[in-house]
Design an enzyme around this catalytic site. Structure first.
Site, PDB file in Angstrom:
ATOM      1  N   ARG A   1       0.767  -1.268   0.102  1.00 19.92           N
ATOM      2  CA  ARG A   1      -0.106  -0.038   0.036  1.00 19.92           C
ATOM      3  C   ARG A   1       0.811   1.238  -0.072  1.00 19.92           C
ATOM      4  O   ARG A   1       0.177   2.371  -0.231  1.00 19.92           O
ATOM      5  CB  ARG A   1      -0.966  -0.017   1.288  1.00 19.92           C
TER       6      ARG A   1
ATOM      7  N   HIS B   1      10.342 -22.272   7.519  1.00 15.21           N
ATOM      8  CA  HIS B   1      11.724 -22.041   6.862  1.00 15.21           C
ATOM      9  C   HIS B   1      12.690 -23.010   7.471  1.00 15.21           C
ATOM     10  O   HIS B   1      13.691 -23.052   6.953  1.00 15.21           O
ATOM     11  CB  HIS B   1      12.049 -20.280   7.274  1.00 15.21           C
TER      12      HIS B   1
ATOM     13  N   LYS C   1      16.267 -25.271   5.559  1.00 16.45           N
ATOM     14  CA  LYS C   1      17.915 -25.254   6.054  1.00 16.45           C
ATOM     15  C   LYS C   1      18.606 -26.452   5.391  1.00 16.45           C
ATOM     16  O   LYS C   1      17.754 -27.695   5.600  1.00 16.45           O
ATOM     17  CB  LYS C   1      17.810 -25.111   7.445  1.00 16.45           C
TER      18      LYS C   1
ATOM     19  N   GLU D   1      17.732 -19.854  21.570  1.00 11.23           N
ATOM     20  CA  GLU D   1      17.755 -18.476  20.965  1.00 11.23           C
ATOM     21  C   GLU D   1      18.302 -17.588  22.076  1.00 11.23           C
ATOM     22  O   GLU D   1      18.047 -17.553  23.274  1.00 11.23           O
ATOM     23  CB  GLU D   1      16.721 -17.842  20.455  1.00 11.23           C
TER      24      GLU D   1
ATOM     25  N   ASP E   1       4.314 -20.503  18.271  1.00 11.09           N
ATOM     26  CA  ASP E   1       5.478 -19.815  17.613  1.00 11.09           C
ATOM     27  C   ASP E   1       6.499 -20.860  17.044  1.00 11.09           C
ATOM     28  O   ASP E   1       7.007 -20.915  15.960  1.00 11.09           O
ATOM     29  CB  ASP E   1       6.093 -18.851  18.158  1.00 11.09           C
TER      30      ASP E   1
ATOM     31  N   HIS F   1       8.250 -25.679  13.745  1.00  9.92           N
ATOM     32  CA  HIS F   1       9.918 -26.243  13.484  1.00  9.92           C
ATOM     33  C   HIS F   1      10.045 -27.512  14.227  1.00  9.92           C
ATOM     34  O   HIS F   1      10.598 -28.419  13.806  1.00  9.92           O
ATOM     35  CB  HIS F   1      10.651 -25.049  13.923  1.00  9.92           C
TER      36      HIS F   1
ATOM     37  N   LYS G   1      13.597 -18.668  24.320  1.00 12.09           N
ATOM     38  CA  LYS G   1      14.240 -17.394  23.821  1.00 12.09           C
ATOM     39  C   LYS G   1      14.935 -16.872  25.007  1.00 12.09           C
ATOM     40  O   LYS G   1      14.540 -17.155  26.110  1.00 12.09           O
ATOM     41  CB  LYS G   1      13.375 -16.351  23.305  1.00 12.09           C
TER      42      LYS G   1
ATOM     43  N   LYS H   1      22.833 -19.705  21.520  1.00  9.29           N
ATOM     44  CA  LYS H   1      21.796 -20.049  20.435  1.00  9.29           C
ATOM     45  C   LYS H   1      22.344 -21.006  19.626  1.00  9.29           C
ATOM     46  O   LYS H   1      23.374 -21.176  19.136  1.00  9.29           O
ATOM     47  CB  LYS H   1      22.061 -18.730  19.368  1.00  9.29           C
TER      48      LYS H   1
HETATM   49  C1  BG6 Z   1      10.538 -18.105  13.504  1.00 10.44           C
HETATM   50  C2  BG6 Z   1       9.920 -17.577  14.824  1.00 10.44           C
HETATM   51  O1  BG6 Z   1       9.832 -18.893  12.870  1.00 10.44           O
HETATM   52  O2  BG6 Z   1      11.775 -18.687  13.915  1.00 10.44           O
HETATM   53  C3  BG6 Z   1      10.888 -16.699  15.633  1.00 10.44           C
HETATM   54  O3  BG6 Z   1       8.681 -17.057  14.533  1.00 10.44           O
HETATM   55  C4  BG6 Z   1      12.105 -17.276  15.822  1.00 10.44           C
HETATM   56  O4  BG6 Z   1      10.368 -16.308  17.007  1.00 10.44           O
HETATM   57  C5  BG6 Z   1      12.583 -18.056  14.460  1.00 10.44           C
HETATM   58  O5  BG6 Z   1      13.103 -16.314  16.264  1.00 10.44           O
HETATM   59  C6  BG6 Z   1      13.956 -18.644  14.642  1.00 10.44           C
HETATM   60  O6  BG6 Z   1      14.415 -19.023  13.356  1.00 10.44           O
HETATM   61  P1  BG6 Z   1      16.226 -19.301  13.138  1.00 10.44           P
HETATM   62  O7  BG6 Z   1      16.329 -19.602  11.795  1.00 10.44           O
HETATM   63  O8  BG6 Z   1      16.684 -17.891  13.390  1.00 10.44           O
HETATM   64  O9  BG6 Z   1      16.365 -20.474  14.205  1.00 10.44           O
END
Ligand code: BG6
Length: 526
Positions: free
Chosen positions: A64, A222, A226, A260, A279, A284, A385, A390
């Site tokens: 937008r 995602h 990886k 993380e 989340d 994941h 978190k 990490k």
């Molecule tokens: C996302 C979550 O899907 O994955 C985030 O919404 C998280 O909260 C992230 O930080 C972690 O992804 P990665 O690739 O950094 O481990």
């Protein structure tokens, strides 16, 4: 350290069903947002630099903000310069890439924007794609917007005849099958979060399927993009040493951990109504569990892989809320310090978080699969978190050898064999084993470490792979509707049990644990 002499071995390139990115128009909704800026366009640029993107791909940003093509490209340039993988920013290449990027300004709700998009894609708006002779017939729609817009965009696309269902005026062609000359495919890529619970995920699927056939819907996780996660199937099924011992007879436990260092940053608005279970666990971690435990698929065909993952999820026992509570822990970070002594805010102090929020930023859940291969093997899933380090990893703990010889004498000091699949950082695979200490009658654990960085100059970003696969029609690394639904079954029961539990109760009864931000990774079970 394992010395790899990989150059002496032959390479076997897989013919993954002939999947290859096809010429298309790549339309990004939410094109001026963070995800587009940091991930999608940098990945597209990297694919372009790597020669993977089809030459005649066109990209259209739909958002937008009041921008024209030029201003939109300028904004993307900065994102690509900072976030693309390429070591040095190449101006010439950028010019070539960005000359194929366009911008269409519209409100996401406004059907006129979609009618115009349909005109543009059909070549009915002269001058939109300047100096482009042929507009590809295939169209990929990428929803890089908040989940509240997923349904509206999909519906509007359907109404404008841009969906893939023929009964809604759309067109579709089977993935991997060359389209008839005038009939292209239409695909919809959907970001997470995919629903807030099973019910909303189901509703969303029904809405998306009004305009797109299920096989044209690509739900992103995602983690599946990886390299180290993709390697799970290769590791398990391209080797003969692991599979015979990959079962309850030899495996004692499996740990899947994603920790993380960052807190929730500025995502309080979303996170406070989600939490770690929705989340991270629902998608994941549960996906990692499926890939670690599934049966070998009949072939590498995407549907066969999805089927095997669904079978894993179906074999999770229907835990009662009370038994799930006893198998879970939830925690929330409070004010703490990082390794350099800098103060870190507590979760309840973060912006757009309720001051008395009981949303979990840490979750641990132990599941068992009620199936032949893994019955009785605890699978411990943990994510949190604001911890001190990490990393994401899967650790397979093997049983100790029989008591005779060493185990009887050494007891606990004889370490179990473990296979660690290190997803990030230091991507690799580590095998822990016992060996003699030279010069002594003594045993000590050692590690064989394989590192991807030693054999490959770079590891592509997850988004590169996912975008290339979506353009190729390969849905293997995306989530099918029934996988998502099955994963929600577990998380819904847990969420419902937590909602009823008193946050002040003991941890095994659903109480909320508090941990200072910057805390070391908790021991299993704490
Ligand atoms: C996302 C979550 O899907 O994955 C985030 O919404 C998280 O909260 C992230 O930080 C972690 O992804 P990665 O690739 O950094 O481990």
């Amino acid at each position: 350290m394992l010395q790899l002499k990989s150059e002496q071995y032959p390479v076997c390139s897989l013919d993954s069903g002939g999947f290859k990115p096809e010429p298309a128009v790549f339309v990004v909704f939410g094109a001026t947002g963070d995800l587009s800026h940091r991930k999608i366009f940098p990945a597209l640029f990297d694919l372009f630099l790597g020669g993977i993107l089809p030459e005649d791909l066109l990209m259209v940003g739909f958002a937008r903000k009041d921008l024209d093509h030029k201003k939109f490209r300028e904004g993307l340039r900065q994102g690509c310069a900072s976030f693309a993988r390429a070591a040095a920013f190449d101006e010439e290449q950028w010019k070539r890439f960005s000359s194929r990027v366009y911008y269409l300004r519209s409100d996401l709700e406004d059907s006129r924007g979609y009618v115009r998009l349909a005109d543009v894609l059909a070549g009915r708006e002269n001058g939109f794609f300047k100096a482009i002779d042929a507009i590809p017939k295939n169209i990929l729609f990428y929803l890089a917007v908040g989940p509240e817009h997923f349904g509206t965009i999909s519906d509007r696309l359907g109404e404008a005849g841009l969906g893939s269902r023929r009964d809604r005026g759309g067109q579709r062609a089977a993935p991997g099958v060359k389209s008839a000359p005038r009939q292209g495919w239409r695909r919809l890529v959907v970001e997470k979060p995919y629903g807030r619970d099973g019910e909303s995920a189901k509703e969303l699927t029904a809405v998306l399927q009004r305009s797109f056939a299920e096989r044209d819907i690509y739900r992103i996780d995602h983690y599946l993009g990886k390299e180290t996660v993709q390697n799970l199937l290769y590791l398990r099924f391209a080797n003969s040493v692991f599979e015979p011992i990959w079962n309850r007879h030899h495996i004692e436990a499996i740990d899947i951990s994603v920790f993380e260092t960052v807190g929730i940053g500025d995502r309080g608005g979303y996170y406070d109504s989600a939490g770690a279970a929705r989340d991270m666990l629902q998608n994941h971690l549960i996906q990692l569990m499926c890939l670690t435990t599934m049966e070998p698929p009949a072939s590498l065909d995407p549907e066969n892989i999805h089927n095997e993952k669904v079978k894993v999820l179906q074999s999770i026992a229907p835990y009662s809320p009370a038994s799930l509570l006893a198998r879970a822990l939830r925690g929330q970070y409070v004010r703490g310090v990082d390794a350099e002594g800098r103060s870190l805010p507590g979760y309840r102090e973060e912006t757009r978080v309720k001051p008395d929020s009981s949303t979990e930023t840490y979750v641990a859940l132990t599941l068992e699969l009620d199936n032949w291969r893994f019955a009785g093997v605890p699978i411990r899933l943990r994510t949190g978190k604001a911890f001190a380090s990490k990393f994401s990893q899967i650790v397979i703990h093997f049983k100790k050898p029989p008591a005779a010889l060493f185990t009887a004498q050494c007891g606990e000091s004889l370490i179990n064999n473990t296979l660690t699949i290190q997803i990030q950082p230091n991507e690799g695979v580590w095998l822990r084993f016992n060996a003699k200490i030279p010069g002594m009658s003594a045993i000590k654990a050692n590690e064989l470490r394989f590192s991807f960085k030693e054999v490959s100059e770079y590891l592509p970003e997850a988004y590169e792979r996912l975008i290339a696969d979506a353009l190729a029609g390969d849905s293997t690394l995306f989530i099918r509707a029934d996988e998502s639904q099955q994963a929600w079954r577990i998380v819904d029961t847990l969420e419902a049990a937590w909602a009823k539990a008193d946050p002040g109760a003991p941890p095994a009864k659903g109480g909320l644990l508090f941990y200072p931000a910057g805390s070391p990774i908790p021991e299993i079970g704490s």
